[in-house]
Design an enzyme around this catalytic site. Sequence first.
Site, PDB file in Angstrom:
ATOM      1  N   LEU A  69      87.891 -27.188 -60.987  1.00  0.00           N
ATOM      2  CA  LEU A  69      88.987 -26.226 -61.077  1.00  0.00           C
ATOM      3  C   LEU A  69      88.489 -24.797 -60.818  1.00  0.00           C
ATOM      4  O   LEU A  69      87.614 -24.315 -61.502  1.00  0.00           O
ATOM      5  CB  LEU A  69      89.602 -26.308 -62.478  1.00  0.00           C
ATOM      6  N   ASP A  70      89.060 -24.130 -59.833  1.00  0.00           N
ATOM      7  CA  ASP A  70      88.755 -22.725 -59.537  1.00  0.00           C
ATOM      8  C   ASP A  70      87.285 -22.490 -59.199  1.00  0.00           C
ATOM      9  O   ASP A  70      86.788 -21.366 -59.306  1.00  0.00           O
ATOM     10  CB  ASP A  70      89.160 -21.804 -60.696  1.00  0.00           C
ATOM     11  N   GLU A  71      86.583 -23.565 -58.805  1.00  0.00           N
ATOM     12  CA  GLU A  71      85.159 -23.414 -58.514  1.00  0.00           C
ATOM     13  C   GLU A  71      84.846 -23.595 -57.021  1.00  0.00           C
ATOM     14  O   GLU A  71      83.684 -23.584 -56.626  1.00  0.00           O
ATOM     15  CB  GLU A  71      84.331 -24.432 -59.328  1.00  0.00           C
TER      16      GLU A  71
END
Lengths: 300, 300, 300, 300
Positions: free
Chosen positions: A243-245
């Site tokens: 996530l969001d990486e």
Amino acid sequence: MKSHIQKHLTSYKEKYKNRGRLLISCPDKPGIVAAVSTFLHEHGANIVESSQHSTNHEGGMFFIRFEFECEDLLAKEVKLEESFKKIADTFSMNWQFTYAHNLKRTAIFVSKEPHCLLELLWAWESGDLMTDIAVVVSNHEDAREVVESFGIPFKHIPATKDIRQEAEAKQLQVLKDYNIDVIILARYMQILTPTFVAENPYRIINIHHSFLPAFIGARPYERAYQRGVKLIGATSHYVTDDLDEGPIIEQDIERVNHRDDADDLKKKGRLIERTVLARAVKWHLEDRILVHENRTIVFN
Amino acid sequence: MKSHIQKHLTSYKEKYKNRGRLLISCPDKPGIVAAVSTFLHEHGANIVESSQHSTNHEGGMFFIRFEFECEDLLAKEVKLEESFKKIADTFSMNWQFTYAHNLKRTAIFVSKEPHCLLELLWAWESGDLMTDIAVVVSNHEDAREVVESFGIPFKHIPATKDIRQEAEAKQLQVLKDYNIDVIILARYMQILTPTFVAENPYRIINIHHSFLPAFIGARPYERAYQRGVKLIGATSHYVTDDLDEGPIIEQDIERVNHRDDADDLKKKGRLIERTVLARAVKWHLEDRILVHENRTIVFN
Amino acid sequence: MKSHIQKHLTSYKEKYKNRGRLLISCPDKPGIVAAVSTFLHEHGANIVESSQHSTNHEGGMFFIRFEFECEDLLAKEVKLEESFKKIADTFSMNWQFTYAHNLKRTAIFVSKEPHCLLELLWAWESGDLMTDIAVVVSNHEDAREVVESFGIPFKHIPATKDIRQEAEAKQLQVLKDYNIDVIILARYMQILTPTFVAENPYRIINIHHSFLPAFIGARPYERAYQRGVKLIGATSHYVTDDLDEGPIIEQDIERVNHRDDADDLKKKGRLIERTVLARAVKWHLEDRILVHENRTIVFN
Amino acid sequence: MKSHIQKHLTSYKEKYKNRGRLLISCPDKPGIVAAVSTFLHEHGANIVESSQHSTNHEGGMFFIRFEFECEDLLAKEVKLEESFKKIADTFSMNWQFTYAHNLKRTAIFVSKEPHCLLELLWAWESGDLMTDIAVVVSNHEDAREVVESFGIPFKHIPATKDIRQEAEAKQLQVLKDYNIDVIILARYMQILTPTFVAENPYRIINIHHSFLPAFIGARPYERAYQRGVKLIGATSHYVTDDLDEGPIIEQDIERVNHRDDADDLKKKGRLIERTVLARAVKWHLEDRILVHENRTIVFN
């Protein structure tokens, strides 16, 4: 409005019918530019833009993007790619030819907030985004009217945590039906499963409403307000399982101050979210982005 | 060089000998501005600048800063403060009068990298920072020459993890000897103990070399490089017990790209670190900052 | 301080002893990249960075910059240039090989305000500007102390409107004595005569304290204040005979507001003047700039 | 869509039915803040925001803006203004009370390019611009569909150099019919006559597509391209008789480079034009702008 956009796209495809691009990543070695540029020249392709990046770190990688003009390109594409394999093998290249006339087919995913969707539609209509926006998918009905006014099919697929699997099954079917190349999450507020992501590696572009890696996850503006930051940010990135990486494509910020509460941050944030996403999408559509070890090389 | 700066400071103290400031925080209630401005007027203080902030959140707080001119201020200071207590009590105020002629006494802490120190010295010499830089403290000898060339005492106090306690004891003695009002950590690379911080609440200004809360802690540029960010940042904040968690005063960013490695980020970062720190220090010296619930109100 | 800088420069010259650059401008034609990159490859030069620009306007010009590594470069320089002539003639090129180890010799001109000079010295000392700062020339004595503390000769040559000709004669002699490649006007407040400029085409870099072409000429901050602008700017450009009309290398701005009077604009302006000039100088030193029809192509 | 916006406006008018603003310009004298804040307090008006500016230049002017909450404001407006005259006379004030519930009536003028119009409509729809957009006037038919989809009357009034007088007569009639308070020139490409301007002093807000005072007049992007600037700008200002010389409200810039031709500048420019105009309009609608000697004071 549809005819207006079609005119842009048609004129672009005509104007750039002989325009190709070649993206290459490979281990750095002497002679790559010479080999590739000689190849292009011998095949009648005139280089109009080229950008290169190489790095001493990570074992010396080499990245290059060529944009070229080639008389009668359409007829030559297969031959060009076929012939290139030899060079590609010599240098152990990851490589890809793309052709400007061959517009990428885009699906935009959106939830309730329309500002990123509107920005993409507006840029599209102005002739700034060269793509076929083939379908818009949403877990809400809100955007239907505006989407259909652009002549774009609108698919309402309810999606919540509880029905994630069946929602994604429907979404994947839509992506298949419309033969989609790129998925843009234009403030789509549902988490995607690893399965979904695995089927679309580096083809999903998200906009996160913070300056990543600050405020990963939910409600970033509330947390930014609580932390008392003096700048808020937005980050566009490719979606990966983390996530969001995923690899960051573009970021920008806007100044805020003590008079701004969390709602003001949200309002001000919208203005940069839309701009940051539109830039990232444009670069992706123009094949300007290479990904290496979770970082992007953006030849803009 | 010393005489040059002294001229600036002397001329400032003369020019602003009648300049006072009043900072107030209190629960919001009707009539505060009327009461305070009437008080100032009755005491011969003419308001030349005022800024106010109030908030519906957190139970309705009210913050105001006045800057005023008052004939023969020096003689009136005690009386002014004495008389103000009544109003202050009525509205349950936190309040503070400060006087421009009464320059704050500053200690700058620095380690090896001189760019933030140099920026402060340069701004000081240009007449942009109105303060007495009373002493520079460092755990290295590197900055001695340049500091002493400005006529400022330089104290070399070795400091490492192992001798933190005795180092801080020496530092506290220096702060006492020089009667210090503000401590500026100009890339001082040692962690301060809670004891040290407790003795100097909201009097310590730090520059952190990232866009907080991203990359809290050590080696932010290396981590920013690993994460592939497209902007790097710097954050100036008051120091509290929580590492890099104190109230943020100012932040700024600089654009980077795939060609920049971690060393390039460091170099580009220096340029914003120094600017961000200098702004924060300037606002603090001009009594423009109020702190409320770990957020700053900056009346700039 | 001198030894400190010498260490930087020496280590840079050693590290990049095999680093060369090739800049080319010519009419656009097929095969240029192939020809040049093959040439470089055949001469053992491995391309580490390349950037290209071509334009459909103005009759189709082509611009390219290569940065390459070549074993034993020092011994090969003459041969390389000699051999290249044939390709250069074929494509009617303007071209130039430069070598990183061959540091450009810089003269800085300054008047009273030191901020741009200090920035260059500081960047130089930090290892960010790879050049021999051979001499500083000033029409005032103010900067002598700081310049000499860096081990740089300081030449005081009085210069006013009335003695312009003899001042320039002396300056030209200094440039010759010190074998100067680049002149940096770091807030040098005297106008240069066409004669002086003609002797140093595109070798003089100026910083103008406005966002050109706004506020050409004298006292830009006063005029910016009068006009009530909300942003102030700085512009670095090559000097030509037309005052403030030379090719722009870099510009940047800073936000101001109604509280800032002309003096505040000057103070805030200094911070961007120095940064803009330092960037322009850095790009020039790295041979990243080509000039075509009074516009710059900056391969950064 | 209309009902959606009406809901925003109605809820705003209800929420801020007791919200008033007071703007004052006058010669600087002791006691103004005390007098006015005491007046407000005595009339039951609680100050929620105040900003002040005073200047030593130009004979010492004083500017202040109050925002206040006052129980049952609607019933008290006349009395409030009547009572204030005494103070106003004492201090020779220019002054104005405005009331948040009393939405300004806006006319937007547009030619062919829709981006600024769309931005205003979008901000309006998002609840960011509190105004009645009463009518859109255009010399082309292009924007009719989108304007009418927002439920806003669209008036097509052909306008060219040759029929300027009759066009303006029609426009003035429309302004009268719709009882307009503010005119926004959202890329309206016709010059207004002094007569027209004289009838609407400081009620006309324009967006100029350059960083004024650079590139005053026609075709700024082409001229910016020719000049080779590295930043392009946009400027929002009040319209006066002098073309592009009115008081500047807001400016912003965007970075460009040698790859951008005049068309690219236009495209990139649109993104800042719209943002700059929307900010200026918002501040005007919130009565945050005072004009003094062709400069604006913006209390934002």
